[in-house]
Write a protein that holds these residues in place. Structure first.
Motif, PDB file in Angstrom:
ATOM      1  N   GLU A  64       0.800  -1.217   0.000  1.00  0.00           N
ATOM      2  CA  GLU A  64       0.000   0.000   0.000  1.00  0.00           C
ATOM      3  C   GLU A  64       0.840   1.277   0.000  1.00  0.00           C
ATOM      4  N   HIS A  65       2.117   1.162   0.429  1.00  0.00           N
ATOM      5  CA  HIS A  65       2.922   2.379   0.571  1.00  0.00           C
ATOM      6  C   HIS A  65       4.280   2.292  -0.122  1.00  0.00           C
ATOM      7  N   GLU A 121       0.937   8.461   5.543  1.00  0.00           N
ATOM      8  CA  GLU A 121      -0.289   7.799   5.095  1.00  0.00           C
ATOM      9  C   GLU A 121      -0.643   6.620   5.996  1.00  0.00           C
ATOM     10  N   LEU A 122       0.385   5.893   6.414  1.00  0.00           N
ATOM     11  CA  LEU A 122       0.158   4.715   7.257  1.00  0.00           C
ATOM     12  C   LEU A 122      -0.432   5.101   8.602  1.00  0.00           C
ATOM     13  N   GLY A 182       4.923   7.788   2.913  1.00  0.00           N
ATOM     14  CA  GLY A 182       4.349   6.483   3.211  1.00  0.00           C
ATOM     15  C   GLY A 182       4.010   6.328   4.685  1.00  0.00           C
TER      16      GLY A 182
END
Length: 428
Positions: A342-343, A405-406, A402
């Motif tokens: 996802e990142h 966002e996480l 990343g």
């Protein structure tokens, strides 16, 4: 016995495959030094390329003498006859486990290959957590009880292993901890295997460093190599320093070596003898490497801290060991998958290092952030401020994005559902 591919190598291949497919993946999963070969070493290797004989099992006398000098300059007077070389310290560690026999005490977490090699030789590792805030050593306060318990069950426990400084945590055990561990090893008659391959890459060279061989010389074997300090991982060369008087262990290790690798590659031995002689151009290269690893590891540590993710401050090598358990997104396997898929951030899960699978701890290696080409990596090595180089800055920005966002609330109900299903892991 089922043998699987090393976690580090498997992750490296997976990330390479994703990159070839066009994915943007920040490669933080592979512990390669990430730097070019020094020209002087290339010249020595080329000059020795016609040496195609097997040579002595213990290694060429020139290499053993140079390695003895390397340790002697660090306060450990060494007889070249106590030095054995092999195709990488990894092979020597495997040979030592075979030669010593019995079960081995390992720190948790610890490098992925230690427990795997123990399994291969039929040794059942005894896993003991590292002391709080330290890494690379089993907690001395817990070792004695674990060894006595195992021996009461009829097991033969013969050795314990330490890594100074550590992979995966990047931490260095304190002199006091090494002192207590040496006392316990003597009390329980345990050999100490001290993997010191990152010794010359301490970020702060003034940090106190104590090898177990200083305190328990009669029972300590040291292994090291050139894959980290001089980025010669693909050349496969390492050396081991055996205790004085350990004639039986010396014979056993040579017997193992004679049946597995015969002798290290002769041209590589010649270049390694030159390197262990520590000429000024190579000590200067190692100093630059140390500074680069420290600068980038420190910057990566800062990015995790800014995202609210705890990680012990790295002290050596090019690793750090963040703990993302507070995000409650699953254990180490789950968080590793989320980071990658996802990142675009590739790391290794803590359970590969023997850690609790329910804890979302991961191993981060920063050494492949220095550039994608030899020119970029050399520029990073020689830069007074590598963090300002555009490709390193871009990598750090990718990491920052990343992690942001996480850690932000995301996917609403999905995250809440995960949190409800995942218990808070024990950090014991």
């Amino acid at each position: 016995m089922t043998v699987t591919l090393s976690a580090t190598l498997a992750a490296n291949e997976d990330i390479d495959r994703r990159r070839r497919a066009g994915e943007r993946v920040l490669h933080l999963a592979f512990g390669e030094a990430g730097l070019p070969v020094h020209p002087a070493l290339r010249d020595r290797l080329a000059a020795a390329s016609e040496r195609n004989g097997y040579g002595p099992v213990a290694g060429a006398s020139e290499l053993r003498t140079a390695a003895a000098g390397y340790w002697t300059r660090r306060g450990l007077i060494t007889d070249p006859e106590l030095v054995v070389s092999g195709p990488g310290s990894k092979s020597l560690l495997y040979g030592l486990l075979l030669a010593i026999g019995g079960d081995v005490v390992l720190p948790v977490p610890s490098w992925v290959s230690y427990a795997a090699q123990a399994d291969l030789v039929g040794s059942r590792p005894i896993l003991v957590p590292a002391p709080p805030g330290e890494g690379g050593v089993p907690d001395p306060d817990l070792v004695a009880a674990e060894v006595r318990r195992a021996r009461a069950q009829g097991r033969t426990v013969s050795s314990l292993l330490v890594t100074l400084p550590d992979n995966p945590t990047g931490r260095l055990a304190s002199p006091a901890t090494i002192g207590r561990l040496a006392e316990i090893a003597r009390e329980l008659d345990l050999m100490i295997i001290s993997d010191e391959i990152y010794r010359d890459l301490l970020h702060d060279p003034a940090l106190p460093y104590t090898s177990p061989a200083e305190l328990a010389p009669e029972r300590t074997v040291i292994t090291t190599g050139l894959s980290k300090s001089l980025a010669l991982g693909g050349w496969r060369i390492g050396v081991a320093r055996l205790p004085a008087g350990a004639h039986a262990l010396h014979r056993s290790l040579l017997a193992v070596a004679s049946e597995i690798w015969s002798a290290p590659a002769a041209p590589v031995q010649d270049a390694a003898a030159y390197a262990f002689g520590e000429p000024p151009e190579l000590t200067e290269r190692i100093e630059r490497s140390r500074r680069l690893h420290g600068a980038v590891a420190g910057a990566v540590h800062q990015r995790f801290a800014e995202a609210g993710i705890a990680a012990p401050t790295p002290q050596g090598g090019f690793y750090l060991y963040p703990d993302l358990s507070h995000l409650r997104l699953g254990g180490s396997a789950e968080i590793t998958k989320i980071l990658l898929e996802e990142h675009g951030i590739g790391v290794l899960p803590g359970h590969a290092f023997g850690d609790d699978p329910a804890a979302a701890r991961v191993r981060v290696a920063v050494s492949l952030l220095y550039g994608d080409s030899p020119d970029e990596r050399l520029t990073a090595l020689n830069s007074p401020d590598p963090l300002r180089l555009p490709w390193i800055a871009a990598n750090l920005d990718h990491l920052t994005t990343g992690l942001k966002e996480l850690t932000l609330p995301r996917h609403g109900a999905v995250r809440e559902r995960r949190a409800a299903l995942v218990p808070t892991p024990c950090h014991g």
